[in-house]
Design a protein around this motif. Structure first.
Motif, mmCIF file in Angstrom:
data_model
loop_
_atom_site.group_PDB
_atom_site.id
_atom_site.type_symbol
_atom_site.label_atom_id
_atom_site.label_comp_id
_atom_site.label_asym_id
_atom_site.label_seq_id
_atom_site.Cartn_x
_atom_site.Cartn_y
_atom_site.Cartn_z
ATOM 1 N N GLU A 236 0.819 -1.209 0.000
ATOM 2 C CA GLU A 236 0.000 0.000 0.000
ATOM 3 C C GLU A 236 0.855 1.263 0.000
ATOM 4 N N SER A 237 1.963 1.232 0.702
ATOM 5 C CA SER A 237 2.795 2.423 0.829
ATOM 6 C C SER A 237 3.612 2.711 -0.420
ATOM 7 N N PHE A 238 4.133 1.653 -1.053
ATOM 8 C CA PHE A 238 5.136 1.872 -2.079
ATOM 9 C C PHE A 238 4.763 1.352 -3.471
ATOM 10 N N ALA A 239 3.680 0.604 -3.568
ATOM 11 C CA ALA A 239 3.277 0.102 -4.882
ATOM 12 C C ALA A 239 2.081 0.872 -5.443
ATOM 13 N N ARG A 240 1.560 1.801 -4.679
ATOM 14 C CA ARG A 240 0.454 2.639 -5.142
ATOM 15 C C ARG A 240 0.958 4.076 -5.239
ATOM 16 N N TRP A 241 0.812 4.645 -6.431
ATOM 17 C CA TRP A 241 1.459 5.918 -6.717
ATOM 18 C C TRP A 241 1.044 7.037 -5.757
ATOM 19 N N LYS A 242 -0.204 7.064 -5.345
ATOM 20 C CA LYS A 242 -0.654 8.145 -4.477
ATOM 21 C C LYS A 242 0.152 8.173 -3.178
ATOM 22 N N ASN A 243 0.355 7.005 -2.583
ATOM 23 C CA ASN A 243 1.127 6.952 -1.345
ATOM 24 C C ASN A 243 2.632 7.053 -1.603
ATOM 25 N N LEU A 244 3.108 6.418 -2.668
ATOM 26 C CA LEU A 244 4.539 6.493 -2.995
ATOM 27 C C LEU A 244 4.947 7.935 -3.286
ATOM 28 N N LYS A 245 4.070 8.674 -3.941
ATOM 29 C CA LYS A 245 4.355 10.082 -4.214
ATOM 30 C C LYS A 245 4.559 10.850 -2.913
ATOM 31 N N GLY A 246 3.729 10.560 -1.916
ATOM 32 C CA GLY A 246 3.890 11.208 -0.613
ATOM 33 C C GLY A 246 5.210 10.864 0.037
ATOM 34 N N VAL A 247 5.640 9.599 -0.101
ATOM 35 C CA VAL A 247 6.920 9.163 0.465
ATOM 36 C C VAL A 247 8.075 9.917 -0.192
ATOM 37 N N LEU A 248 8.044 10.011 -1.529
ATOM 38 C CA LEU A 248 9.112 10.702 -2.251
ATOM 39 C C LEU A 248 9.144 12.192 -1.919
ATOM 40 N N ILE A 249 7.966 12.799 -1.831
ATOM 41 C CA ILE A 249 7.902 14.219 -1.489
ATOM 42 C C ILE A 249 8.433 14.458 -0.083
ATOM 43 N N ALA A 250 8.062 13.572 0.844
ATOM 44 C CA ALA A 250 8.551 13.713 2.223
ATOM 45 C C ALA A 250 10.071 13.592 2.277
ATOM 46 N N LEU A 251 10.638 12.673 1.508
ATOM 47 C CA LEU A 251 12.082 12.474 1.497
ATOM 48 C C LEU A 251 12.816 13.669 0.891
ATOM 49 N N LEU A 252 12.454 14.004 -0.345
ATOM 50 C CA LEU A 252 13.207 15.021 -1.080
ATOM 51 C C LEU A 252 12.837 16.440 -0.681
ATOM 52 N N GLY A 253 11.626 16.617 -0.158
ATOM 53 C CA GLY A 253 11.181 17.961 0.190
ATOM 54 C C GLY A 253 11.220 18.281 1.663
ATOM 55 N N ALA A 254 11.670 17.335 2.494
ATOM 56 C CA ALA A 254 11.693 17.613 3.940
ATOM 57 C C ALA A 254 12.845 16.898 4.642
ATOM 58 N N THR A 255 12.850 15.554 4.661
ATOM 59 C CA THR A 255 13.760 14.844 5.550
ATOM 60 C C THR A 255 15.214 14.853 5.084
ATOM 61 N N ALA A 256 15.476 14.953 3.773
ATOM 62 C CA ALA A 256 16.868 15.011 3.311
ATOM 63 C C ALA A 256 17.538 16.280 3.834
ATOM 64 N N GLY A 257 16.877 17.421 3.649
ATOM 65 C CA GLY A 257 17.424 18.669 4.158
ATOM 66 C C GLY A 257 17.496 18.701 5.663
ATOM 67 N N GLN A 258 16.446 18.201 6.307
ATOM 68 C CA GLN A 258 16.442 18.147 7.778
ATOM 69 C C GLN A 258 17.600 17.297 8.286
ATOM 70 N N GLY A 259 17.862 16.170 7.612
ATOM 71 C CA GLY A 259 18.932 15.278 8.048
ATOM 72 C C GLY A 259 20.300 15.928 7.992
ATOM 73 N N VAL A 260 20.616 16.604 6.880
ATOM 74 C CA VAL A 260 21.954 17.205 6.778
ATOM 75 C C VAL A 260 22.103 18.404 7.703
#
Length: 528
Positions: A236-260
């Motif tokens: 459900e999280s990663f094989a359905r585009w609606k949820n996968l899109k949220g995961v990618l947005i969270a990674l590239l638009g929030a947690t990557a910058g927060q992490g560094v």
């Protein structure tokens, strides 16, 4: 679904406080376990890796530190799936058991002198176990607290979880400092370093008892009663585009910058002070620890503020401020913590002429004169420029040395005013604390609201799995390898501040993605 929202709102204030305390205290202990290695990484190169090249051993130590972060996303998948199927409480009870046992086992490991290459192999294995456990811990704790929090206060409530990483780091530094003071520095380097790891047994017992007292999240309990829990949260999280899109947005638009930003402001600052500026631990640890402790309320403030103005603007501002000022801050840190080094770099800069003999990068013993010089200067915390040429010439101000001779180079550097270590009497402690506090301000801005943001981004049935993966990719991969990448860039270029371009680029990229793709989440209903 309305009943789920009513169940969340009906949680009594006293119960909410117990939930926050129990989840946060257990998570503090997990971070303590995980960051012990980072706090002692400066020793582990000599203890667990082959001798002969101190720079390579230190890089290998940092890489092993990063390996624990590398597997955190896999821990997020394993424990996230468990938490979305059987419950939040059971998942992060298991994570603390894995973390505590593997941390205590590090304290029992034989060193390289005792068992050879088995030592780094076993150390790596235990770091991987720690990373897997932490990968499941954070998502469970943040989800659990948020699902008990009333609407309009999720940022404040989850910001208590956000303090735990800093408090765990502080606790690790405090325990190490006390042990070194009581045992003595030489004995600590030989065997005393084991004590902080073995102390995890006591923390494990306390944490396990605390976690056993918890009840399941009301949102998950209601979902379970309705028979609506996910049977395959990974799909459900990663094989359905609606949820996968949220995961990618969270990674590239929030947690990557927060992490560094987080790892620049805390871990890389400590590495820089000790490895580059050559500050003794008796000077560096109290300054870092004091700043960590005094800055902890900032996480709560920005969590509270994000309930008022939103998560997105605060996190964007933190990334931009860090990207714009981190190089000047670290330059100022050099002047404040080791003014003799700053003067020598300005008056007598070091240039290696003969860059044609340098290898592109090395993790083995340096063989060419150029690499030997780079290795020596990197270990000494001395910046340098590399210019083309066929034969090595080392210029220190107006003085020139032909080839590499360690004794001759050491003498020339001393005559030019380069200090072997930072003079404790010359450290401007108020300035160092002010600079570290500025970095911690940025850390709190990006980290304080992030838990609430991630929880609000995903539906209840797959929340644990979906939020854990981008968090641990951002922090584990983008942030966790920062010390290794940054130090490798410094060795390669000779510029003491060149490694900071890595967090700058990642933070700016995160801001760009956030502005384009992320919508504010603070008013979203968790009962979905």
């Amino acid at each position: 679904m309305a009943s789920i929202g009513l169940r969340t709102a009906a949680v009594r204030p006293g119960e909410q406080r117990r939930v926050i305390l129990a989840a946060s205290l257990g998570t503090v202990f997990e971070w303590y376990d995980f960051y012990l290695y980072g706090s002692l990484a400066i020793f582990f190169g000599a203890l667990f890796f082959p001798p002969g090249n101190e720079t390579a051993a230190f890089l290998a130590s940092l890489a092993t530190f990063g390996a624990g972060f590398a597997v955190r996303p896999f821990g997020a998948l394993v424990f996230g799936r468990l938490g979305d199927i059987v419950g939040r409480k059971h998942a992060f009870l298991l994570t603390i058991l894995v973390m505590g046992v593997s941390t205590a086992a590090v304290g029992l490991l034989p060193t390289y002198d005792q068992i050879g290459l088995w030592a780094p192999a076993l150390l790596m294995l235990l770091r991987l176990a720690q990373g897997l456990a932490l990968g499941g811990e954070y998502g469970g704790a943040a989800t659990y607290v948020a699902e008990h929090a009333p609407a309009g206060r999720r940022g404040l409530h989850t910001s208590w979880i956000q303090t735990t990483a800093t408090l765990g780091f502080f606790l690790s530094l405090a325990v190490i400092y006390v042990c070194r003071q009581v045992i003595g520095d030489e004995d600590f380097k030989v065997w005393g370093w084991r004590i902080p790891f073995l102390a995890s047994v006591a923390l494990l017992a306390i944490s396990t008892y605390i976690r056993l007292q918890l009840k399941e999240s009301p949102l998950f309990t209601e979902l379970q009663a309705q028979g609506r829990t996910s049977r395959n949260p990974l799909t459900e999280s990663f094989a359905r585009w609606k949820n996968l899109k949220g995961v990618l947005i969270a990674l590239l638009g929030a947690t990557a910058g927060q992490g560094v930003v987080w790892y620049t402001g805390q871990f890389y600052a400590l590495f820089f002070m000790q490895n580059t500026l050559k500050m003794d631990y008796e000077a560096a640890y109290p300054l870092i620890a004091f700043t960590l402790l005094m800055s902890t309320p900032l996480f709560l403030f920005f969590g509270w503020l994000s309930d008022k103005v939103g998560r997105k603007p605060i996190m964007i501002a933190g990334c931009l401020l860090c990207a714009a000022t981190c190089i000047p801050i670290f330059q100022s840190l050099t002047h404040a913590a080791n003014p003799a080094l700053a003067r020598a770099l300005a008056i007598s800069p070091v240039t290696l002429i003969g860059g044609g003999t340098c290898t592109t990068f090395y993790m083995t013993a340096p063989e060419t004169p150029c690499d030997m010089a780079r290795d020596y200067l990197s270990r000494a915390g001395i910046g340098y420029r590399v210019e083309p040429g066929d034969a090595l010439e080392i210029r220190i101000g107006s003085r020139s040395l032909a080839g590499f001779n360690e004794e001759e180079l050491e003498h020339a550097l001393a005559e030019a005013g380069y200090p072997a270590v930072a003079d404790p009497k010359q450290i401007d402690r108020p300035a160092v604390v002010a600079l570290l506090s500025l970095l911690m301000l940025y850390v709190a801005m990006v980290y304080g609201p992030i838990a609430a943001f991630l929880v609000e981004l995903f539906p209840t049935r797959i929340r644990y799995t979906s939020m854990s993966l981008p968090y641990h990719l951002g922090n584990g991969w983008f942030g966790g390898f920062l010390p290794f990448i940054a130090f490798a860039l410094v060795v390669q270029t000779g510029d003491l501040y060149y490694g900071l371009w890595y967090p700058i680029v990642v933070a700016v990229f995160t801001v760009a993605v956030s502005l384009i793709a992320i919508r504010e989440t603070k008013d979203r209903d968790l009962a979905r």
